[in-house]
Scaffold this active site. Structure first.
Site, PDB file in Angstrom:
ATOM      1  N   TYR A 118     -41.221 -57.112  28.002  1.00  0.00           N
ATOM      2  CA  TYR A 118     -41.511 -57.486  29.393  1.00  0.00           C
ATOM      3  C   TYR A 118     -40.254 -57.239  30.230  1.00  0.00           C
ATOM      4  O   TYR A 118     -39.150 -57.605  29.829  1.00  0.00           O
ATOM      5  CB  TYR A 118     -41.882 -58.975  29.469  1.00  0.00           C
ATOM      6  CG  TYR A 118     -42.017 -59.482  30.891  1.00  0.00           C
ATOM      7  CD1 TYR A 118     -43.247 -59.488  31.538  1.00  0.00           C
ATOM      8  CD2 TYR A 118     -40.894 -59.941  31.596  1.00  0.00           C
ATOM      9  CE1 TYR A 118     -43.366 -59.942  32.840  1.00  0.00           C
ATOM     10  CE2 TYR A 118     -41.010 -60.389  32.907  1.00  0.00           C
ATOM     11  CZ  TYR A 118     -42.251 -60.388  33.518  1.00  0.00           C
ATOM     12  OH  TYR A 118     -42.363 -60.825  34.813  1.00  0.00           O
TER      13      TYR A 118
ATOM     14  N   GLU B 257     -42.483 -54.953  38.188  1.00  0.00           N
ATOM     15  CA  GLU B 257     -42.730 -55.505  36.857  1.00  0.00           C
ATOM     16  C   GLU B 257     -43.305 -54.432  35.949  1.00  0.00           C
ATOM     17  O   GLU B 257     -44.173 -53.657  36.360  1.00  0.00           O
ATOM     18  CB  GLU B 257     -43.722 -56.672  36.968  1.00  0.00           C
ATOM     19  CG  GLU B 257     -43.967 -57.386  35.654  1.00  0.00           C
ATOM     20  CD  GLU B 257     -45.054 -58.452  35.802  1.00  0.00           C
ATOM     21  OE1 GLU B 257     -44.700 -59.638  35.926  1.00  0.00           O
ATOM     22  OE2 GLU B 257     -46.243 -58.093  35.805  1.00  0.00           O
TER      23      GLU B 257
END
Ligand code: GDP
Ligand code: MN
Length: 361
Positions: A100, A183
């Protein structure tokens, strides 16, 4: 403004962040032209602005020969109620591990905040609570052109070194595109290297003009005018015009209209501190919609003064009936002005909305 995955990936690619090979299609049959480039298995990804898209059925895997059929299914589906108009078809990556990565603005320190987690793909909140050691953070002064190498090393820990340049490039994207959030979840490793398997990018609305991004290109003339005045304005199909201040109060007014089985013609939030002229513009704007028979003005006076609002309504001088509910600062003065000019002012929004629904019956 939140970009769709494929739009964000385009920007990533332009900054040297590897993304899977893929094409964007608007009809299942288009895929026939591209399948040979994408390998034996593909991932079909609905381009909808919906969180948890994968879990909601927006991501489908298919063998190349079944891909067109699968695309048809996805085009026929709605993802959390949102219709699928575009599909990003990508090669299916042989994923070894999912990480992530995100960059946001840290309000407290007024710097960029980089978050990297050793387990991606799943909810980051879950990782953060179950394995806090797996999430690493770094803040970076926005005047720096690059993320310093020592910070990159600290962020990635024992993860593959190829991730470091991706972090730095994502930082470049954020700075150049005036992003509030970038992201990559998951950022994946494969035998062929590191890839951004998913992409999310939110551009600061205040920077859209500078970024040359035009939204809602098919606005009506009235919608453009509303934008010039700084109103939040949406046109609907009914005959009851709505003007409120604050998104919550305006939405509540729409809900009440629905509740009393009326149909709203629009949503218009004049914003805080609406003075006389703004109210006049708002009333004229809504009155200009051809189907509007009656207008409900529901305003709470705070900074907004009710007497100014009343003057603004009178000044608009429109032909349709205006039903007003004003409460707060200088309420009595407002009531007096409206009464003198023959406007209906009611005490509660329920009464005002009921009167409007009655009026169009
Ligand atoms: P989201 O649900 O909108 O976040 O959609 P993602 O693009 O993140 O995809 C959800 C999940 O699908 C990912 O976490 C991966 O596990 C899986 N996925 C997406 N693309 C690929 C791919 O190319 N190969 C494989 N094996 N899995 C993928
Ligand atoms: Mn994702």
């Amino acid at each position: 403004m939140k970009l769709l995955e494929y739009e964000a990936k385009e920007m990533f690619v332009n900054h040297g962040i590897p993304v899977p090979d893929g094409v964007i299609i608007t009809e299942a049959e288009e895929m026939a032209l591209h399948l040979h480039k994408l390998g034996p298995e593909v991932v079909l990804k609905a381009q909808v602005d919906v969180g948890g898209r994968g879990k909601a059925g927006g991501i489908l895997m298919a063998k190349s020969e079944e891909a067109i059929e699968t695309a048809k299914q996805l085009f026929d589906a709605t993802i959390k109620g949102v219709p699928v108009e575009k599909i990003l078809v990508e090669e299916r990556l042989p994923i070894e591990h999912e990480y992530y990565l995100s960059i946001t603005i840290d309000r407290a320190s007024k710097q960029y905040l980089i978050l990297f987690a050793e387990t991606g793909g799943v909810d980051i909140e879950q990782t953060a609570s179950l394995r806090p050691d797996a999430v690493r953070k770094a803040v970076i002064n926005p005047l720096l052109a690059d993320v310093p190498p020592f910070l990159l090393r600290r962020l990635i820990g024992k993860a593959p070194k190829e991730i470091a340049p991706v972090i730095n490039r994502l930082y470049h994207v954020v700075c150049e595109k005036d992003a509030l959030l970038a992201e990559i979840n998951p950022l994946v490793t494969t035998p062929g290297g590191v890839f951004a398997a998913d992409a999310k990018l939110i551009i600061d609305d205040n920077a859209l003009a500078r970024q040359g991004i035009h939204v809602n290109r098919d606005q009506t003339e009235r919608e453009r005018e509303a934008e010039r005045h700084g109103f939040s304005y949406v046109e609907l199909a009914g005959s009851i015009g709505v003007i409120g201040n604050g998104a919550g109060l305006t939405m509540a007014t729409l809900d009440l209209i629905e509740h009393y089985q009326g149909n709203a013609a629009n949503f218009l939030d004049v914003g805080g501190g609406a003075g006389r002229e703004r109210v006049t513009h708002a009333v004229r704007l809504v009155a200009g919609m051809p189907d509007v028979q009656v207008i409900v003005v529901n305003l709470l006076g705070g900074i907004t003064r009710c007497d100014e609002v009343a003057e603004g309504i009178v000044e608009a001088g429109i032909s349709q009936k205006v039903i007003v509910r004003l409460a707060g600062t200088n309420e009595e003065a407002g009531r007096k002005i409206l009464r003198e000019h023959g406007y209906m002012m009611l005490d509660t929004m329920e009464e005002a909305v009921r009167a409007a629904v009655e009026a169009v019956r």
